[in-house]
Design a protein around this motif. Structure first.
Motif, PDB file in Angstrom:
ATOM      1  N   PRO A  44     -62.817  75.484 -32.704  1.00 23.41           N
ATOM      2  CA  PRO A  44     -64.221  75.172 -32.936  1.00 23.41           C
ATOM      3  C   PRO A  44     -65.078  75.411 -31.703  1.00 23.41           C
ATOM      4  CG  PRO A  44     -62.927  73.165 -32.801  1.00 23.41           C
ATOM      5  CD  PRO A  44     -61.973  74.320 -32.704  1.00 23.41           C
ATOM      6  N   SER A  45     -66.377  75.523 -31.937  1.00 21.65           N
ATOM      7  CA  SER A  45     -67.330  75.698 -30.841  1.00 21.65           C
ATOM      8  C   SER A  45     -67.465  74.397 -30.068  1.00 21.65           C
ATOM      9  CB  SER A  45     -68.695  76.079 -31.405  1.00 21.65           C
ATOM     10  OG  SER A  45     -68.590  77.292 -32.094  1.00 21.65           O
ATOM     11  N   PRO A  46     -67.887  74.482 -28.822  1.00 22.23           N
ATOM     12  CA  PRO A  46     -68.118  73.250 -28.068  1.00 22.23           C
ATOM     13  C   PRO A  46     -69.115  72.373 -28.802  1.00 22.23           C
ATOM     14  CG  PRO A  46     -68.373  75.175 -26.652  1.00 22.23           C
ATOM     15  CD  PRO A  46     -68.202  75.671 -28.059  1.00 22.23           C
ATOM     16  N   SER A  47     -68.973  71.089 -28.605  1.00 25.42           N
ATOM     17  CA  SER A  47     -69.805  70.152 -29.354  1.00 25.42           C
ATOM     18  C   SER A  47     -71.087  69.846 -28.599  1.00 25.42           C
ATOM     19  CB  SER A  47     -69.017  68.874 -29.626  1.00 25.42           C
ATOM     20  OG  SER A  47     -68.511  68.363 -28.425  1.00 25.42           O
ATOM     21  N   LYS A  48     -72.114  70.632 -28.882  1.00 28.22           N
ATOM     22  CA  LYS A  48     -73.432  70.404 -28.307  1.00 28.22           C
ATOM     23  C   LYS A  48     -74.160  69.375 -29.155  1.00 28.22           C
ATOM     24  CE  LYS A  48     -73.408  73.771 -25.204  1.00 28.22           C
ATOM     25  NZ  LYS A  48     -73.606  73.621 -23.837  1.00 28.22           N
ATOM     26  N   THR A  49     -75.028  68.614 -28.562  1.00 27.24           N
ATOM     27  CA  THR A  49     -75.782  67.624 -29.315  1.00 27.24           C
ATOM     28  C   THR A  49     -77.074  68.251 -29.791  1.00 27.24           C
ATOM     29  OG1 THR A  49     -74.851  65.822 -28.068  1.00 27.24           O
ATOM     30  CG2 THR A  49     -76.901  65.381 -29.206  1.00 27.24           C
ATOM     31  N   SER A  50     -77.233  68.319 -31.114  1.00 29.17           N
ATOM     32  CA  SER A  50     -78.473  68.788 -31.717  1.00 29.17           C
ATOM     33  C   SER A  50     -78.599  68.125 -33.077  1.00 29.17           C
ATOM     34  CB  SER A  50     -78.481  70.306 -31.840  1.00 29.17           C
ATOM     35  OG  SER A  50     -77.404  70.731 -32.626  1.00 29.17           O
ATOM     36  N   ALA A  51     -78.472  66.819 -33.105  1.00 26.34           N
ATOM     37  CA  ALA A  51     -78.475  66.079 -34.353  1.00 26.34           C
ATOM     38  C   ALA A  51     -79.851  66.119 -35.002  1.00 26.34           C
ATOM     39  CB  ALA A  51     -78.072  64.625 -34.112  1.00 26.34           C
ATOM     40  N   SER A  52     -79.829  66.300 -36.298  1.00 26.22           N
ATOM     41  CA  SER A  52     -81.053  66.275 -37.092  1.00 26.22           C
ATOM     42  C   SER A  52     -81.529  64.839 -37.185  1.00 26.22           C
ATOM     43  CB  SER A  52     -80.730  66.824 -38.483  1.00 26.22           C
ATOM     44  OG  SER A  52     -81.773  66.537 -39.368  1.00 26.22           O
ATOM     45  N   PRO A  53     -82.845  64.612 -37.248  1.00 24.22           N
ATOM     46  CA  PRO A  53     -83.352  63.244 -37.340  1.00 24.22           C
ATOM     47  C   PRO A  53     -82.832  62.509 -38.570  1.00 24.22           C
ATOM     48  CG  PRO A  53     -85.154  64.804 -36.998  1.00 24.22           C
ATOM     49  CD  PRO A  53     -83.906  65.591 -37.163  1.00 24.22           C
ATOM     50  N   SER A  54     -82.464  63.234 -39.636  1.00 23.86           N
ATOM     51  CA  SER A  54     -82.010  62.570 -40.849  1.00 23.86           C
ATOM     52  C   SER A  54     -80.537  62.167 -40.776  1.00 23.86           C
ATOM     53  CB  SER A  54     -82.243  63.475 -42.060  1.00 23.86           C
ATOM     54  OG  SER A  54     -81.459  64.642 -41.933  1.00 23.86           O
ATOM     55  N   SER A  82     -48.175  80.692 -26.877  1.00 21.10           N
ATOM     56  CA  SER A  82     -48.096  81.986 -26.192  1.00 21.10           C
ATOM     57  C   SER A  82     -47.350  81.910 -24.865  1.00 21.10           C
ATOM     58  CB  SER A  82     -49.502  82.527 -25.935  1.00 21.10           C
ATOM     59  OG  SER A  82     -50.171  81.734 -24.970  1.00 21.10           O
ATOM     60  N   GLY A  83     -47.273  80.712 -24.290  1.00 21.64           N
ATOM     61  CA  GLY A  83     -46.667  80.586 -22.979  1.00 21.64           C
ATOM     62  C   GLY A  83     -47.608  80.983 -21.855  1.00 21.64           C
ATOM     63  N   SER A  84     -48.900  81.130 -22.181  1.00 26.55           N
ATOM     64  CA  SER A  84     -49.871  81.541 -21.169  1.00 26.55           C
ATOM     65  C   SER A  84     -51.215  80.885 -21.442  1.00 26.55           C
ATOM     66  CB  SER A  84     -50.042  83.060 -21.203  1.00 26.55           C
ATOM     67  OG  SER A  84     -51.120  83.463 -20.394  1.00 26.55           O
ATOM     68  N   SER A  85     -51.931  80.572 -20.370  1.00 30.34           N
ATOM     69  CA  SER A  85     -53.271  80.015 -20.523  1.00 30.34           C
ATOM     70  C   SER A  85     -54.340  81.098 -20.366  1.00 30.34           C
ATOM     71  CB  SER A  85     -53.501  78.885 -19.527  1.00 30.34           C
ATOM     72  OG  SER A  85     -53.342  79.374 -18.213  1.00 30.34           O
ATOM     73  N   LYS A  86     -53.910  82.358 -20.267  1.00 28.07           N
ATOM     74  CA  LYS A  86     -54.844  83.464 -20.106  1.00 28.07           C
ATOM     75  C   LYS A  86     -55.772  83.522 -21.323  1.00 28.07           C
ATOM     76  CE  LYS A  86     -55.098  88.353 -19.099  1.00 28.07           C
ATOM     77  NZ  LYS A  86     -54.350  89.586 -18.880  1.00 28.07           N
ATOM     78  N   GLY A  87     -57.075  83.562 -21.046  1.00 26.63           N
ATOM     79  CA  GLY A  87     -58.070  83.629 -22.109  1.00 26.63           C
ATOM     80  C   GLY A  87     -58.335  82.304 -22.807  1.00 26.63           C
ATOM     81  N   SER A  88     -57.757  81.236 -22.299  1.00 25.59           N
ATOM     82  CA  SER A  88     -57.925  79.921 -22.925  1.00 25.59           C
ATOM     83  C   SER A  88     -59.343  79.405 -22.736  1.00 25.59           C
ATOM     84  CB  SER A  88     -56.944  78.931 -22.294  1.00 25.59           C
ATOM     85  OG  SER A  88     -57.289  77.615 -22.633  1.00 25.59           O
ATOM     86  N   LYS A  89     -59.810  78.651 -23.729  1.00 21.89           N
ATOM     87  CA  LYS A  89     -61.106  77.983 -23.657  1.00 21.89           C
ATOM     88  C   LYS A  89     -60.918  76.474 -23.538  1.00 21.89           C
ATOM     89  CE  LYS A  89     -63.114  81.589 -26.462  1.00 21.89           C
ATOM     90  NZ  LYS A  89     -63.568  81.942 -27.800  1.00 21.89           N
ATOM     91  N   LEU A  90     -59.763  76.066 -23.053  1.00 25.74           N
ATOM     92  CA  LEU A  90     -59.417  74.650 -22.958  1.00 25.74           C
ATOM     93  C   LEU A  90     -60.465  73.855 -22.190  1.00 25.74           C
ATOM     94  CD1 LEU A  90     -57.312  72.412 -23.519  1.00 25.74           C
ATOM     95  CD2 LEU A  90     -56.225  73.061 -21.350  1.00 25.74           C
ATOM     96  N   GLU A  91     -61.028  74.427 -21.145  1.00 21.83           N
ATOM     97  CA  GLU A  91     -61.986  73.693 -20.301  1.00 21.83           C
ATOM     98  C   GLU A  91     -63.326  73.443 -20.991  1.00 21.83           C
ATOM     99  OE1 GLU A  91     -62.009  75.452 -16.400  1.00 21.83           O
ATOM    100  OE2 GLU A  91     -59.862  75.123 -16.182  1.00 21.83           O
ATOM    101  N   LYS A  92     -63.541  74.004 -22.177  1.00 23.17           N
ATOM    102  CA  LYS A  92     -64.727  73.673 -22.972  1.00 23.17           C
ATOM    103  C   LYS A  92     -64.559  72.322 -23.652  1.00 23.17           C
ATOM    104  CE  LYS A  92     -66.455  78.211 -24.276  1.00 23.17           C
ATOM    105  NZ  LYS A  92     -66.777  79.077 -25.426  1.00 23.17           N
ATOM    106  N   TYR A  93     -63.308  71.886 -23.822  1.00 23.56           N
ATOM    107  CA  TYR A  93     -63.014  70.681 -24.591  1.00 23.56           C
ATOM    108  C   TYR A  93     -62.338  69.582 -23.785  1.00 23.56           C
ATOM    109  CZ  TYR A  93     -63.681  74.217 -28.167  1.00 23.56           C
ATOM    110  OH  TYR A  93     -64.199  75.222 -28.927  1.00 23.56           O
ATOM    111  N   ALA A  94     -61.634  69.932 -22.734  1.00 24.11           N
ATOM    112  CA  ALA A  94     -60.849  68.958 -21.974  1.00 24.11           C
ATOM    113  C   ALA A  94     -61.240  68.989 -20.501  1.00 24.11           C
ATOM    114  CB  ALA A  94     -59.355  69.254 -22.116  1.00 24.11           C
ATOM    115  N   ALA A  95     -61.209  67.815 -19.888  1.00 25.70           N
ATOM    116  CA  ALA A  95     -61.525  67.681 -18.463  1.00 25.70           C
ATOM    117  C   ALA A  95     -60.656  66.576 -17.884  1.00 25.70           C
ATOM    118  CB  ALA A  95     -63.012  67.346 -18.280  1.00 25.70           C
ATOM    119  N   ASP A  96     -60.723  66.418 -16.584  1.00 22.06           N
ATOM    120  CA  ASP A  96     -60.088  65.307 -15.876  1.00 22.06           C
ATOM    121  C   ASP A  96     -58.592  65.212 -16.221  1.00 22.06           C
ATOM    122  OD1 ASP A  96     -60.209  63.234 -14.015  1.00 22.06           O
ATOM    123  OD2 ASP A  96     -60.808  61.739 -15.483  1.00 22.06           O
TER     124      ASP A  96
END
Length: 195
Positions: A44-54, A82-96
């Motif tokens: 999934p795409s990173p979770s940006k906040t853009s909640a609709s007022p409703s 895959s055994g590799s982190s090459k091309g991973s987008k892990l840092e969009k979802y996980a930190a620390d």
């Protein structure tokens, strides 16, 4: 000399923006916000906040937290498969700590010529949500079923010895909101628990 848009042009543009936001909310609502079982294969795409007022702010935040959680698992699964982190987008979802734990596990698997085939079955639920704190925080509890997510030798395909027969454990994760999105900052699997 540029001409200022007319009021009717501004109203049409605002209506298009509101309609686009409503479609996005409808799509997100249909993506399993009930916390049902799902495998960690989609990215999934990173979770940006853009909640609709409703949309209820609590419901919107919970969906964004679960999107980050599932995104972390999807990227983690790709790395372990895959055994590799090459091309991973892990840092969009996980930190620390969560990011460090995934990286350490990946290094362990690589050093031991292991890959983890398949995907876990997830059933996450947001059990605590604090939107009035700084930073905003959430707790996710999941019963992670790894019965079809098994380490094997990367060269021979031989299955690795498992830590007992129980492959369903409770994982508790913590998420914080910062830089415009929710991030998973810690995740701990209770190997003594069953679910």
């Amino acid at each position: 000399m540029p001409v200022a848009p007319s009021n009717s042009a501004r109203i049409r543009r605002a209506a298009v923006c509101v309609s686009a936001a409503a479609v996005a909310v409808a799509v997100l609502a249909g993506c399993g916000s009930g916390g049902g079982s799902a495998t960690a294969t989609a990215s999934p795409s990173p979770s940006k906040t853009s909640a609709s007022p409703s949309l209820d702010p609590q419901a919107a935040a919970k969906e964004q937290v679960l999107t980050a959680y599932r995104g972390m698992w999807a990227e983690q699964t790709k790395i372990y498969n895959s055994g590799s982190s090459k091309g991973s987008k892990l840092e969009k979802y996980a930190a620390d700590k969560a990011l460090t734990k995934v990286k350490l596990a990946a290094q362990y698997y690589q050093r031991n010529d292991l890959v983890v085939k398949g995907a876990p079955i997830l059933s996450p639920k947001v059990t605590d949500l604090s939107l009035d704190t700084s930073p905003k925080s959430a707790t996710i509890v999941d019963c992670v079923d790894s019965s079809k997510f098994v380490p094997e030798n990367a060269k021979t395909g031989k299955k690795s010895d498992l830590d007992g027969s129980n492959r369903r454990h409770v994982q508790t994760s913590k998420a914080y909101y910062g830089s415009g999105r929710w991030m998973i900052v810690d995740a701990t699997i209770d190997k003594d628990s069953t679910c």
